[in-house]
Design an enzyme around this catalytic site. Structure first.
Site, PDB file in Angstrom:
ATOM      1  N   ARG A 132      -9.830   0.547 -19.887  1.00 24.51           N
ATOM      2  CA  ARG A 132      -8.934   1.502 -19.225  1.00 24.51           C
ATOM      3  C   ARG A 132      -8.053   2.137 -20.283  1.00 24.51           C
ATOM      4  NH1 ARG A 132      -4.830  -1.035 -15.659  1.00 24.51           N
ATOM      5  NH2 ARG A 132      -3.422  -0.362 -17.294  1.00 24.51           N
ATOM      6  N   GLU A 149      -2.019   3.357 -24.445  1.00 27.70           N
ATOM      7  CA  GLU A 149      -2.774   2.237 -25.014  1.00 27.70           C
ATOM      8  C   GLU A 149      -4.175   2.260 -24.423  1.00 27.70           C
ATOM      9  OE1 GLU A 149      -2.237  -1.785 -23.891  1.00 27.70           O
ATOM     10  OE2 GLU A 149      -1.756  -1.329 -21.821  1.00 27.70           O
ATOM     11  N   ASN A 151      -6.960  -0.543 -22.971  1.00 29.81           N
ATOM     12  CA  ASN A 151      -7.152  -1.942 -22.592  1.00 29.81           C
ATOM     13  C   ASN A 151      -8.630  -2.291 -22.668  1.00 29.81           C
ATOM     14  OD1 ASN A 151      -4.347  -2.611 -21.404  1.00 29.81           O
ATOM     15  ND2 ASN A 151      -4.897  -0.690 -20.411  1.00 29.81           N
ATOM     16  N   SER A 156      -6.905  -3.750 -15.069  1.00 31.87           N
ATOM     17  CA  SER A 156      -6.757  -4.046 -13.645  1.00 31.87           C
ATOM     18  C   SER A 156      -6.528  -2.803 -12.789  1.00 31.87           C
ATOM     19  CB  SER A 156      -5.626  -5.049 -13.442  1.00 31.87           C
ATOM     20  OG  SER A 156      -4.447  -4.519 -13.959  1.00 31.87           O
ATOM     21  N   LYS A 313      -3.008  -3.549 -30.238  1.00 30.79           N
ATOM     22  CA  LYS A 313      -2.148  -2.410 -30.586  1.00 30.79           C
ATOM     23  C   LYS A 313      -2.315  -2.048 -32.067  1.00 30.79           C
ATOM     24  CE  LYS A 313       0.211  -2.579 -26.523  1.00 30.79           C
ATOM     25  NZ  LYS A 313      -0.583  -3.530 -25.725  1.00 30.79           N
ATOM     26  N   LYS A 371       6.094  -2.212 -30.580  1.00 28.45           N
ATOM     27  CA  LYS A 371       5.151  -2.999 -29.767  1.00 28.45           C
ATOM     28  C   LYS A 371       4.556  -4.178 -30.540  1.00 28.45           C
ATOM     29  CE  LYS A 371       3.481   0.876 -26.983  1.00 28.45           C
ATOM     30  NZ  LYS A 371       2.296   1.470 -26.345  1.00 28.45           N
ATOM     31  N   GLU A 375      -0.379  -8.040 -24.304  1.00 25.78           N
ATOM     32  CA  GLU A 375      -0.789  -7.240 -23.152  1.00 25.78           C
ATOM     33  C   GLU A 375      -0.009  -7.725 -21.943  1.00 25.78           C
ATOM     34  OE1 GLU A 375      -2.991  -4.841 -23.465  1.00 25.78           O
ATOM     35  OE2 GLU A 375      -3.331  -5.338 -25.553  1.00 25.78           O
ATOM     36  N   GLY A 376      -0.012  -6.910 -20.915  1.00 29.57           N
ATOM     37  CA  GLY A 376       0.496  -7.392 -19.642  1.00 29.57           C
ATOM     38  C   GLY A 376       1.909  -6.953 -19.312  1.00 29.57           C
ATOM     39  N   ARG A 458      -0.150   4.878 -12.006  1.00 29.13           N
ATOM     40  CA  ARG A 458       0.970   3.973 -11.782  1.00 29.13           C
ATOM     41  C   ARG A 458       2.233   4.777 -11.979  1.00 29.13           C
ATOM     42  NH1 ARG A 458       0.511  -0.873 -15.762  1.00 29.13           N
ATOM     43  NH2 ARG A 458      -0.485   0.907 -16.737  1.00 29.13           N
TER      44      ARG A 458
HETATM   45  P1  ADP Z   1       1.059  -3.435 -22.293  1.00 28.82           P
HETATM   46  O1  ADP Z   1      -0.123  -3.883 -23.054  1.00 28.82           O
HETATM   47  O2  ADP Z   1       2.112  -4.468 -22.163  1.00 28.82           O
HETATM   48  O3  ADP Z   1       0.674  -2.801 -20.988  1.00 28.82           O
HETATM   49  P2  ADP Z   1       1.764  -0.739 -23.165  1.00 28.82           P
HETATM   50  O4  ADP Z   1       1.513  -0.225 -24.514  1.00 28.82           O
HETATM   51  O5  ADP Z   1       0.880  -0.216 -22.088  1.00 28.82           O
HETATM   52  O6  ADP Z   1       1.732  -2.330 -23.223  1.00 28.82           O
HETATM   53  O7  ADP Z   1       3.267  -0.462 -22.770  1.00 28.82           O
HETATM   54  C1  ADP Z   1       3.801  -0.848 -21.521  1.00 28.82           C
HETATM   55  C2  ADP Z   1       4.482   0.324 -20.851  1.00 28.82           C
HETATM   56  O8  ADP Z   1       5.509   0.842 -21.695  1.00 28.82           O
HETATM   57  C3  ADP Z   1       3.585   1.502 -20.570  1.00 28.82           C
HETATM   58  O9  ADP Z   1       2.895   1.331 -19.355  1.00 28.82           O
HETATM   59  C4  ADP Z   1       4.567   2.665 -20.556  1.00 28.82           C
HETATM   60  O10 ADP Z   1       5.224   2.734 -19.302  1.00 28.82           O
HETATM   61  C5  ADP Z   1       5.586   2.251 -21.600  1.00 28.82           C
HETATM   62  N1  ADP Z   1       5.233   2.838 -22.912  1.00 28.82           N
HETATM   63  C6  ADP Z   1       4.415   2.289 -23.835  1.00 28.82           C
HETATM   64  N2  ADP Z   1       4.277   3.097 -24.907  1.00 28.82           N
HETATM   65  C7  ADP Z   1       5.035   4.179 -24.667  1.00 28.82           C
HETATM   66  C8  ADP Z   1       5.318   5.382 -25.403  1.00 28.82           C
HETATM   67  N3  ADP Z   1       4.788   5.592 -26.607  1.00 28.82           N
HETATM   68  N4  ADP Z   1       6.133   6.293 -24.830  1.00 28.82           N
HETATM   69  C9  ADP Z   1       6.677   6.078 -23.613  1.00 28.82           C
HETATM   70  N5  ADP Z   1       6.450   4.972 -22.874  1.00 28.82           N
HETATM   71  C10 ADP Z   1       5.644   4.021 -23.388  1.00 28.82           C
HETATM   72 MG    MG Z   2      -0.228  -1.078 -20.593  1.00 28.55          MG
END
Ligand code: ADP
Ligand code: MG
Length: 488
Positions: A132, A149, A151, A156, A313, A371, A375-376, A458
């Site tokens: 995803r 990101e 996945n 999910s 990441k 970051k 994940e999660g 979402r």
């Molecule tokens: P995880 O693996 O925990 O899902 P993500 O990289 O998807 O990590 O980050 C979690 C959430 O943080 C994302 O769903 C988004 O809402 C927010 N986020 C992550 N990266 C960014 C970014 N570069 N700019 C704005 N919001 C972000």
């Molecule tokens: Mg995410």
């Protein structure tokens, strides 16, 4: 990330607010629709294996730019191929993660499994990626999508998202807006993902073999997993799905003569990991041993260990560096298209480039997200909190993290409906994150299946950094595609 008065708001699907009486009635009806169609979850605060709450959802679909949605859909097979090629590039994965695994124990444990599997040779040449790719529209580039990101494990909400389109279609029809349904793209994520698992099952080629779901000790997001299980049995009556935790696999699992994974009387053809992506899922060495057992087995895994590592990441950050994509994609047009969805991603490794990103983060933290390799949800550090977090780390510890440009999405306004939430729900400012599912199956030399498989949206309060659906600030949604701000 805070909502600023100046942030543009996308034109909504219908005119809000609704009359209070109408809103109360349709919200109550939509909640029941959600429960009765499995847009539901187990409660974390009031857990019972015998009850469900509806999953938080958006009453009316949130707007998303049509052109950008279509772009994301069209890009998915290219991203699938990219990730498949990355997963099979031993040198790239090893070099990219070299610094990170010195300080990040979890990634190091995964990498150790990878190293051991490499040393003994892969028992199963095929992998299945159920991916995803997540995006936010970025205001400063004409609302162009930027990848948040990718996945490669436990991607999910394909199940519930599939049922959210009918839910919101129902609401729009009840409100007298049936003409709007044409702007809500169909979503076949559930079928796409499950058919993928069955294609892998076919490749395995043993009529009695089962599909194994690796699950957490307690599955709150149960519907999203059961939908997959039930779809498989209903569509392919000859295929059984088993659900086991890592601990149970450790207890019951063994390898047969040809390294087939055996669980009691069952031989496992395909393993679908819905757990195993965070340290908390490995209570002891037993769970790591179970993971290793599965990796060395003949079963086709989603993800195999190399796919899991390709989804870190750190690998995402490495891919966004200039001219790296050329290593994995041949077509210059495709390289350009994929390059455009990357926002700035910076290494924090202990070298000149990493130290320069460190200094940059201290100077203008409000521009970034920090970051770790997790994940999660709930693991990132945002904006003004970054300097303190960075200063608490040693130079070497920083290499467990990456820095990313903050993406600035447009706002939408709507009604977020939550279990136990305010009735009627208030209109809130929100932002939406689009996820596009992809399925890719192949070995190191060939890809035999590669397709886009539905989507999910979402939506979270604009004041929230992250929109975890179970965590309380996010909700399930589906895109209402808009062309520009002037037409309908
Ligand atoms: P995880 O693996 O925990 O899902 P993500 O990289 O998807 O990590 O980050 C979690 C959430 O943080 C994302 O769903 C988004 O809402 C927010 N986020 C992550 N990266 C960014 C970014 N570069 N700019 C704005 N919001 C972000
Ligand atoms: Mg995410």
């Amino acid at each position: 990330m805070s909502s600023e008065a100046s942030t543009p708001v996308l034109r909504g699907c219908i005119k809000l607010p609704l009359e209070e009486d109408e809103l109360l009635e349709i919200t109550a009806k939509a909640k029941d629709y959600a429960l009765m169609h499995g847009a539901a979850m187990r409660s974390k605060t009031d857990f019972s294996p015998d009850t469900l709450n509806f999953a938080p959802f958006l009453l009316v679909p949130s707007s998303f730019p049509r052109k950008e949605f279509e772009k994301a859909v069209a890009l998915q097979p290219i991203i699938n191929r990219l990730m498949h090629n990355v997963a099979h590039d031993e040198e790239f994965i090893t070099t990219t993660l070299a610094e990170t695994i010195k300080v990040d124990e979890f990634t190091a444990n995964l990498f150790n499994i990878y190293r051991k599997v490499l040393a003994h040779g892969f028992t199963q040449a095929y992998s299945i990626g159920l991916l995803r790719s997540d995006y936010l529209a970025h205001l400063y580039e004409g609302c162009a999508i930027k990848q948040v990101e990718i996945n490669t494990i436990a991607s999910s909400f394909g199940g519930i998202a599939t049922h959210l389109v009918p839910l919101q279609n129902f609401v729009l029809s009840e409100l007298g807006h049936a003409e709007k349904l044409k702007n809500m793209p169909k979503n076949n994520a559930l079928a796409g993902l499950c058919d993928g698992m069955v294609k892998a099952w076919d490749i395995y080629g043993k009529p009695k073999a089962v599909i194994l779901f690796i699950i957490e000790d307690v599955s709150y997001n149960i519907c999203d997993q059961r939908f997959h299980e039930f779809y498989i049995r209903e569509t392919y009556p000859h295929i059984k799905v088993l659900r086991r935790t890592l601990t149970e696999v450790h207890r019951e699992g063994k390898l047969g003569q040809s390294k087939e994974l055996l669980l009691g009387p069952h031989e496992v053809a395909v393993i679908y990991f819905r757990a195993g992506y965070e340290p908390g899922h490995y209570h002891s060495q037993d769970e790591w041993d179970a993971r290793y057992l599965m990796e060395t087995s003949l079963a086709i895994k989603s993800p195999s260990i190399q796919y899991h590592l390709a989804g870190t990441k750190k690998v995402q950050q490495a891919l966004a560096q200039p001219s790296v994509l050329e290593r994995f994609i041949n077509d210059p047009e495709e390289i350009k298209a994929v390059g455009k969805i990357f926002t700035g991603l910076y290494s924090l490794d202990d070298n000149d480039a990493g130290n320069a990103s460190y200094e940059m983060a201290l100077r203008t933290p409000e521009k970034f997200v920090l970051k770790p390799q997790r994940e999660g949800g709930g693991n990132n550090v945002y904006g003004v909190d970054i300097p303190d977090a960075l200063k608490r780390m040693t130079r070497v510890e920083r290499s467990a993290w990456i820095l990313m440009d903050l993406i600035h999405p447009p706002l939408t306004k709507g009604y977020m409906v939550r279990p136990g939430g305010e009735m009627p729900p208030p209109i809130v400012d929100m932002v939406s994150e689009l996820g596009i599912f992809g399925v890719v199956i192949g070995d190191a030399d060939n890809i035999v299946h590669n397709y886009q498989a539905g989507h999910m949206l979402r939506t979270k309060l604009s004041t929230a950094n992250e929109g975890g659906v179970a965590a309380g600030l996010g909700a399930l949604d589906s895109p209402y595609l808009i062309d520009s701000d002037n037409e309908d």
